[in-house]
Design a protein around this motif. Sequence first.
Motif, PDB file in Angstrom:
ATOM      1  N   MET A  66     -30.712   6.314  18.774  1.00 25.83           N
ATOM      2  CA  MET A  66     -30.395   5.272  17.794  1.00 25.83           C
ATOM      3  C   MET A  66     -31.019   3.961  18.253  1.00 25.83           C
ATOM      4  N   LYS A  67     -31.508   3.184  17.295  1.00 21.37           N
ATOM      5  CA  LYS A  67     -32.075   1.888  17.630  1.00 21.37           C
ATOM      6  C   LYS A  67     -31.865   0.928  16.467  1.00 21.37           C
ATOM      7  N   GLU A  68     -31.742  -0.337  16.829  1.00 19.50           N
ATOM      8  CA  GLU A  68     -31.597  -1.379  15.821  1.00 19.50           C
ATOM      9  C   GLU A  68     -32.523  -2.528  16.177  1.00 19.50           C
ATOM     10  N   LYS A  69     -33.163  -3.104  15.188  1.00 18.93           N
ATOM     11  CA  LYS A  69     -34.027  -4.247  15.436  1.00 18.93           C
ATOM     12  C   LYS A  69     -33.197  -5.471  15.790  1.00 18.93           C
ATOM     13  N   GLY A  70     -33.735  -6.237  16.713  1.00 17.38           N
ATOM     14  CA  GLY A  70     -33.120  -7.509  17.042  1.00 17.38           C
ATOM     15  C   GLY A  70     -33.783  -8.633  16.274  1.00 17.38           C
ATOM     16  N   ASP A  71     -33.907  -9.769  16.926  1.00 17.74           N
ATOM     17  CA  ASP A  71     -34.453 -10.947  16.253  1.00 17.74           C
ATOM     18  C   ASP A  71     -35.973 -10.974  16.208  1.00 17.74           C
ATOM     19  N   ASP A  73     -38.288 -16.699  27.535  1.00 17.11           N
ATOM     20  CA  ASP A  73     -39.372 -17.670  27.665  1.00 17.11           C
ATOM     21  C   ASP A  73     -38.764 -19.039  27.911  1.00 17.11           C
ATOM     22  N   PRO A  74     -39.446 -19.868  28.674  1.00 17.35           N
ATOM     23  CA  PRO A  74     -38.911 -21.205  28.999  1.00 17.35           C
ATOM     24  C   PRO A  74     -38.532 -21.990  27.748  1.00 17.35           C
ATOM     25  N   GLY A  75     -37.328 -22.533  27.765  1.00 20.01           N
ATOM     26  CA  GLY A  75     -36.859 -23.356  26.647  1.00 20.01           C
ATOM     27  C   GLY A  75     -36.349 -22.579  25.459  1.00 20.01           C
ATOM     28  N   LEU A  76     -36.547 -21.272  25.451  1.00 16.32           N
ATOM     29  CA  LEU A  76     -36.128 -20.452  24.297  1.00 16.32           C
ATOM     30  C   LEU A  76     -34.955 -19.545  24.612  1.00 16.32           C
ATOM     31  N   GLY A  77     -34.556 -19.490  25.868  1.00 12.39           N
ATOM     32  CA  GLY A  77     -33.432 -18.633  26.223  1.00 12.39           C
ATOM     33  C   GLY A  77     -33.778 -17.160  26.068  1.00 12.39           C
ATOM     34  N   LEU A  78     -32.776 -16.366  25.745  1.00 13.49           N
ATOM     35  CA  LEU A  78     -32.969 -14.927  25.584  1.00 13.49           C
ATOM     36  C   LEU A  78     -33.079 -14.585  24.105  1.00 13.49           C
ATOM     37  N   ARG A  79     -34.075 -13.817  23.774  1.00 14.48           N
ATOM     38  CA  ARG A  79     -34.253 -13.362  22.394  1.00 14.48           C
ATOM     39  C   ARG A  79     -34.233 -11.841  22.370  1.00 14.48           C
ATOM     40  N   LEU A  80     -33.388 -11.304  21.500  1.00 19.44           N
ATOM     41  CA  LEU A  80     -33.192  -9.863  21.438  1.00 19.44           C
ATOM     42  C   LEU A  80     -34.349  -9.204  20.687  1.00 19.44           C
ATOM     43  N   ILE A  81     -34.923  -8.194  21.319  1.00 22.13           N
ATOM     44  CA  ILE A  81     -36.036  -7.472  20.700  1.00 22.13           C
ATOM     45  C   ILE A  81     -35.490  -6.249  19.952  1.00 22.13           C
ATOM     46  N   TYR A  82     -34.806  -5.386  20.678  1.00 23.70           N
ATOM     47  CA  TYR A  82     -34.187  -4.186  20.117  1.00 23.70           C
ATOM     48  C   TYR A  82     -32.925  -3.880  20.899  1.00 23.70           C
ATOM     49  N   PHE A  83     -32.007  -3.190  20.252  1.00 22.20           N
ATOM     50  CA  PHE A  83     -30.917  -2.597  20.998  1.00 22.20           C
ATOM     51  C   PHE A  83     -30.631  -1.187  20.494  1.00 22.20           C
ATOM     52  N   SER A  84     -29.911  -0.460  21.319  1.00 24.86           N
ATOM     53  CA  SER A  84     -29.572   0.928  20.997  1.00 24.86           C
ATOM     54  C   SER A  84     -28.111   1.155  21.345  1.00 24.86           C
ATOM     55  N   TYR A  85     -27.352   1.739  20.433  1.00 24.07           N
ATOM     56  CA  TYR A  85     -25.933   1.986  20.676  1.00 24.07           C
ATOM     57  C   TYR A  85     -25.636   3.464  20.923  1.00 24.07           C
ATOM     58  N   ASP A  86     -26.690   4.266  20.936  1.00 22.87           N
ATOM     59  CA  ASP A  86     -26.493   5.689  21.227  1.00 22.87           C
ATOM     60  C   ASP A  86     -27.866   6.321  21.413  1.00 22.87           C
ATOM     61  N   ASN A 137     -18.570 -10.265  15.479  1.00 24.90           N
ATOM     62  CA  ASN A 137     -18.011  -8.925  15.334  1.00 24.90           C
ATOM     63  C   ASN A 137     -18.263  -8.305  13.973  1.00 24.90           C
ATOM     64  N   SER A 138     -18.574  -9.145  12.975  1.00 23.14           N
ATOM     65  CA  SER A 138     -18.797  -8.585  11.642  1.00 23.14           C
ATOM     66  C   SER A 138     -20.031  -7.706  11.606  1.00 23.14           C
ATOM     67  N   ASN A 139     -21.018  -8.071  12.390  1.00 25.36           N
ATOM     68  CA  ASN A 139     -22.277  -7.314  12.388  1.00 25.36           C
ATOM     69  C   ASN A 139     -22.866  -7.132  13.778  1.00 25.36           C
ATOM     70  N   TYR A 140     -22.108  -7.477  14.812  1.00 28.63           N
ATOM     71  CA  TYR A 140     -22.547  -7.383  16.206  1.00 28.63           C
ATOM     72  C   TYR A 140     -23.849  -8.131  16.447  1.00 28.63           C
ATOM     73  N   GLN A 141     -24.008  -9.216  15.737  1.00 35.45           N
ATOM     74  CA  GLN A 141     -25.151 -10.099  15.991  1.00 35.45           C
ATOM     75  C   GLN A 141     -24.873 -10.893  17.263  1.00 35.45           C
ATOM     76  N   LEU A 142     -25.940 -11.099  18.035  1.00 37.57           N
ATOM     77  CA  LEU A 142     -25.825 -11.835  19.293  1.00 37.57           C
ATOM     78  C   LEU A 142     -26.534 -13.169  19.137  1.00 37.57           C
ATOM     79  N   ILE A 143     -25.785 -14.262  19.293  1.00 32.44           N
ATOM     80  CA  ILE A 143     -26.359 -15.595  19.158  1.00 32.44           C
ATOM     81  C   ILE A 143     -26.318 -16.262  20.531  1.00 32.44           C
ATOM     82  N   TRP A 144     -27.468 -16.338  21.178  1.00 27.41           N
ATOM     83  CA  TRP A 144     -27.546 -16.909  22.519  1.00 27.41           C
ATOM     84  C   TRP A 144     -27.886 -18.390  22.447  1.00 27.41           C
ATOM     85  N   GLY A 145     -27.277 -19.165  23.332  1.00 26.27           N
ATOM     86  CA  GLY A 145     -27.708 -20.534  23.537  1.00 26.27           C
ATOM     87  C   GLY A 145     -28.994 -20.545  24.358  1.00 26.27           C
ATOM     88  N   ALA A 146     -29.656 -21.696  24.381  1.00 26.42           N
ATOM     89  CA  ALA A 146     -30.928 -21.811  25.103  1.00 26.42           C
ATOM     90  C   ALA A 146     -30.737 -22.018  26.598  1.00 26.42           C
TER      91      ALA A 146
END
Lengths: 110, 116
Positions: free
Chosen positions: B54-59, B38-51, A93-102
């Motif tokens: 508006m856009k914010e970079k993910g991982d 991707d297999p074994g890596l789960g979900l990785r955030l590319i970008y999100f938008s809250y309005d 919640n501090s920065n709305y970072q999303l940490i997903w498990g694999a």
Amino acid sequence: LAKTTQPISMDSYEGQEVNITCSHNNIATNDYITWYQQFPSQGPRFIIQGYKTKVTNEVASLFIPADRKSSTLSLPRVSLSDTAVYYCLVGQNSNYQLIWGAGTKLIIKP
Amino acid sequence: DVKVTQSSRYLVKRTGEKVFLECVQDMDHENMFWYRQDPGLGLRLIYFSYDVKMKEKGDIPEGYSVSREKKERFSLILESASTNQTSMYLCASSLGLWTPAVYEQYFGPGTRLTVT
């Protein structure tokens, strides 16, 4: 920075209770833990969410101990249709970072 | 029921092509997200938008851009597709930024992109 760790796979039998644990270090007291279920060729589906103690809904329970270093998704009396991949998500919640498990691949046997 | 739709289930593109992946949600959600899975890596955030707009970079934003001109629509753009962008792409939406509802995300069915 928080990190989440889940078992890669688990199996169980129909009618059993299944517990899947997610380890998460360095999470804050108001960070939320959310669990999702994903079937092949579908997007993940929300199951349950909480940030402390115990939350229960019609499909699952979520247990979060006081130290908050882990959380456990509990599925009561599983059936074959519960075979899926389960993901935990820590929302900071501090920065709305999303940490997903694999993800944990759960296989239910007859 | 919240519905998140993605423009294609399967897509095959050539290296160097510009690729557009479209996502539409029908529940008036403020937040929209693009992930790759991707297999074994789960979900990785590319970008999100809250309005809108508006856009914010993910991982993992490198090699991608996004556009949100309308509240219900969020587009992912691969400016010059490369083979390492072959993946499953998932779009999601959720309510409100300053509440835990942001983590209750509704996902589309995914687009499996192959870059050859």
